[in-house]
Design a protein around this motif. Structure first.
Motif, short mmCIF file in Angstrom:
data_model
loop_
_atom_site.label_atom_id
_atom_site.label_comp_id
_atom_site.label_asym_id
_atom_site.label_seq_id
_atom_site.Cartn_x
_atom_site.Cartn_y
_atom_site.Cartn_z
N UNK A 65 0.86 -1.23 0.01
CA UNK A 65 0.08 0.08 -0.08
C UNK A 65 0.60 1.27 0.13
N UNK A 66 0.56 2.44 -0.67
CA UNK A 66 1.29 3.38 -0.83
C UNK A 66 0.33 4.71 -0.87
N UNK A 67 0.57 5.52 -0.22
CA UNK A 67 -0.22 6.98 0.02
C UNK A 67 0.55 8.28 -0.25
N UNK A 68 -0.01 9.14 -1.16
CA UNK A 68 0.71 10.23 -1.43
C UNK A 68 -0.23 11.43 -1.21
N UNK A 69 0.05 12.28 -0.07
CA UNK A 69 -1.10 13.19 0.11
C UNK A 69 -0.44 14.59 -0.51
N UNK A 70 -1.39 15.50 -0.60
CA UNK A 70 -1.22 16.68 -1.36
C UNK A 70 -2.41 17.67 -0.93
N UNK A 71 -1.99 19.18 -1.18
CA UNK A 71 -3.22 19.91 -0.96
C UNK A 71 -2.83 20.63 0.52
#
Length: 128
Positions: free
Chosen positions: A2-8
């Motif tokens: 699993x991978x997560x890439x946050x932005x904003x």
């Protein structure tokens, strides 16, 4: 994996708005509880909003109720946190997370330690 890439994240004035995104891969948002958490300087990590796999159980931190809205787009593997009327006390690093150890769990985990996959975090700073 699993991978997560946050932005904003970013800097905003008090009363302003931001929308955080968390692009995921390696699992389905329709099978597991997901959530947003935050950690302010010198404080512990706290749950901001969590939702069960089928969207039937949702949770919001009292201080963000009516101002923050969590949502997901399972087809695009992305979860969101829309934040309105931001206050200086909302300043923190915001993290997305998932409970991938429990498929189809009815209620999202109540303990931070039960969330086993995390994004890298995105900074939100609210100026007064």
């Amino acid at each position: 994996q699993a991978q997560f890439v946050e932005s904003g994240g970013g800097l905003v004035q008090s009363g302003g708005s931001l929308k955080l995104s968390c692009a995921t891969s390696g699992f389905s948002l329709d099978y597991y509880s997901i959530g947003w958490f935050r950690q302010a300087p010198g404080k512990g990590r706290e749950g901001v909003s969590t939702i069960s796999y089928n969207d039937r159980k949702t949770y919001y931190l009292d201080s963000v109720k009516g101002r923050f809205t969590m949502s997901k787009d399972a087809a695009n593997h992305t979860m969101y946190l829309e934040m309105n009327d931001l206050k200086p006390e909302d300043t923190a690093i915001y993290y997305c997370a998932a409970d991938l150890g429990n498929r189809h769990r009815i209620y999202p985990p109540g303990l931070i330690t039960e969330w086993d996959y995390w994004g890298q975090g995105t900074q939100v700073t609210v100026s007064s």
